[in-house]
Enzyme design. Structure first.
Site, mmCIF file in Angstrom:
data_model
loop_
_atom_site.group_PDB
_atom_site.id
_atom_site.type_symbol
_atom_site.label_atom_id
_atom_site.label_comp_id
_atom_site.label_asym_id
_atom_site.label_seq_id
_atom_site.Cartn_x
_atom_site.Cartn_y
_atom_site.Cartn_z
ATOM 1 N N ASP A 67 25.965 11.128 -3.561
ATOM 2 C CA ASP A 67 26.264 11.506 -4.947
ATOM 3 C C ASP A 67 26.357 10.301 -5.870
ATOM 4 O O ASP A 67 26.384 9.154 -5.418
ATOM 5 C CB ASP A 67 27.566 12.328 -5.006
ATOM 6 C CG ASP A 67 28.678 11.726 -4.162
ATOM 7 O OD1 ASP A 67 28.640 10.520 -3.878
ATOM 8 O OD2 ASP A 67 29.591 12.468 -3.787
ATOM 9 N N ASN A 136 41.046 18.154 -1.293
ATOM 10 C CA ASN A 136 40.782 19.549 -1.654
ATOM 11 C C ASN A 136 39.664 20.162 -0.808
ATOM 12 O O ASN A 136 39.211 21.267 -1.075
ATOM 13 C CB ASN A 136 40.447 19.672 -3.150
ATOM 14 C CG ASN A 136 39.131 18.989 -3.520
ATOM 15 O OD1 ASN A 136 38.442 18.445 -2.669
ATOM 16 N ND2 ASN A 136 38.784 19.038 -4.798
ATOM 17 N N HIS A 138 36.586 18.915 -0.391
ATOM 18 C CA HIS A 138 35.200 18.681 -0.810
ATOM 19 C C HIS A 138 34.482 17.721 0.135
ATOM 20 O O HIS A 138 35.091 16.869 0.774
ATOM 21 C CB HIS A 138 35.101 18.239 -2.279
ATOM 22 C CG HIS A 138 35.506 16.847 -2.585
ATOM 23 N ND1 HIS A 138 35.830 16.425 -3.857
ATOM 24 C CD2 HIS A 138 35.632 15.744 -1.803
ATOM 25 C CE1 HIS A 138 36.122 15.143 -3.838
ATOM 26 N NE2 HIS A 138 36.020 14.704 -2.612
ATOM 27 N N GLU A 143 32.824 20.742 -4.717
ATOM 28 C CA GLU A 143 34.223 21.090 -4.927
ATOM 29 C C GLU A 143 34.500 22.515 -4.428
ATOM 30 O O GLU A 143 33.565 23.294 -4.226
ATOM 31 C CB GLU A 143 34.548 20.989 -6.429
ATOM 32 C CG GLU A 143 34.298 19.602 -7.035
ATOM 33 C CD GLU A 143 35.372 18.577 -6.683
ATOM 34 O OE1 GLU A 143 35.951 18.645 -5.575
ATOM 35 O OE2 GLU A 143 35.621 17.692 -7.509
HETATM 36 P P1 PGA Z 1 38.258 8.842 -0.053
HETATM 37 O O1 PGA Z 1 37.414 10.013 -0.670
HETATM 38 O O2 PGA Z 1 37.430 8.297 1.074
HETATM 39 O O3 PGA Z 1 38.389 7.840 -1.171
HETATM 40 O O4 PGA Z 1 39.554 9.418 0.406
HETATM 41 C C1 PGA Z 1 36.852 10.945 0.176
HETATM 42 C C2 PGA Z 1 36.153 11.989 -0.656
HETATM 43 O O5 PGA Z 1 36.644 12.294 -1.752
HETATM 44 O O6 PGA Z 1 35.126 12.510 -0.191
#
Ligand code: PGA
Length: 246
Positions: A67, A136, A138, A143
């Site tokens: 992304d 969450n 994702h 999302e």
């Molecule tokens: P993080 O993010 O590795 O910074 O915890 C993971 C994500 O949001 O996919």
């Protein structure tokens, strides 16, 4: 799902780097799907060490990132282009022309998304996709309540994600509210998946992903239906799992 619980972040990173290293060793022209975020940084450090010790060669590897924020130029410090340059690409011998990240700074989003999907297809498909997981649920920027059939598309980030990611920006107002992300369908088409998680803040969502129902509310739960998933956890993120772990 193959679940590996390690003692801490460093062990998680080493284990994950070994999975990627074995992929590249067995298939030097591997197509790697890569992720940003704090979680894979240690794994990237280990891969850089392996490259510096001449244990790994990235010269024929191709990469596709999950992304990119919408509206940030590639040069922006907070862009995922910049994140990947700083945390991996400038330190290894991957060829510039073999690096692919969605362009978040285009007007014609639909064409950008279609082209990204086409390039993945024409490369032969992703051999191994690295994923983190948001609190969450994702994966990528898919999302909660995502359409499981979506391919690469423009997404609206949830308030949770904007708040979580604001730690990298000087103020929350600067965090983009949209991103271009591979969809769940794109991710599920990868031949192998390697998901990493660490820290107690991820314990609930890790449990839901592995043991919960497959629901769009927890996008990562769809991985239960993929036939080659390796999940590497540290003790804290695995705290709610009691069985089926090695
Ligand atoms: P993080 O993010 O590795 O910074 O915890 C993971 C994500 O949001 O996919």
């Amino acid at each position: 799902m193959r679940i590996i619980v390690t003692e801490n972040y460093q062990e998680m990173s080493i284990k994950a780097a070994k999975v990627i290293a074995s992929q590249i060793t067995l298939k030097p022209d591997s197509i790697l799907g890569l992720a940003t975020g704090s979680t894979p940084v240690g794994m990237y450090k280990e891969l850089i060490n392996m490259y510096k010790n001449r244990e790994l060669d990235f010269s024929t590897v191709k990469t596709f990132n999950l992304d990119e924020y919408y509206g940030l130029s590639e040069e922006n410090d907070q862009s995922y282009h910049n994140f990947m340059r700083e945390n991996l690409f400038v330190h290894i011998n991957v060829k510039k022309e073999n690096i692919n990240i969605p362009n978040g700074n285009v007007l014609d989003i639909e064409t950008e998304c279609e082209n990204y999907e086409r390039m993945i297809r024409e490369s032969g498909g992703i051999d191994i996709q690295v994923l983190g997981i948001g609190c969450n649920g994702h994966i990528g920027f898919n999302e909660p309540n995502i359409n499981f059939e979506a391919s690469t598309h423009l997404v609206n980030l949830t308030q949770d994600t904007i708040e979580a990611n604001s730690r990298f920006f000087s103020s929350i107002e600067e965090v983009p509210t949209k991103a271009i992300s591979m969809g769940i369908k794109t991710i599920m088409q990868s031949k192998k998946i390697l998901l990493l998680a660490n820290g107690e803040a991820k314990a609930d969502v890790v449990y839901e992903m592995i043991k919960g129902k497959i629901l769009p509310e927890v996008p990562a739960s769809i991985l239960q239906l993929h036939n080659d998933v390796t999940i590497v956890l540290d003790r804290e993120s695995a705290a709610k799992l009691k069985d089926n772990v090695v």
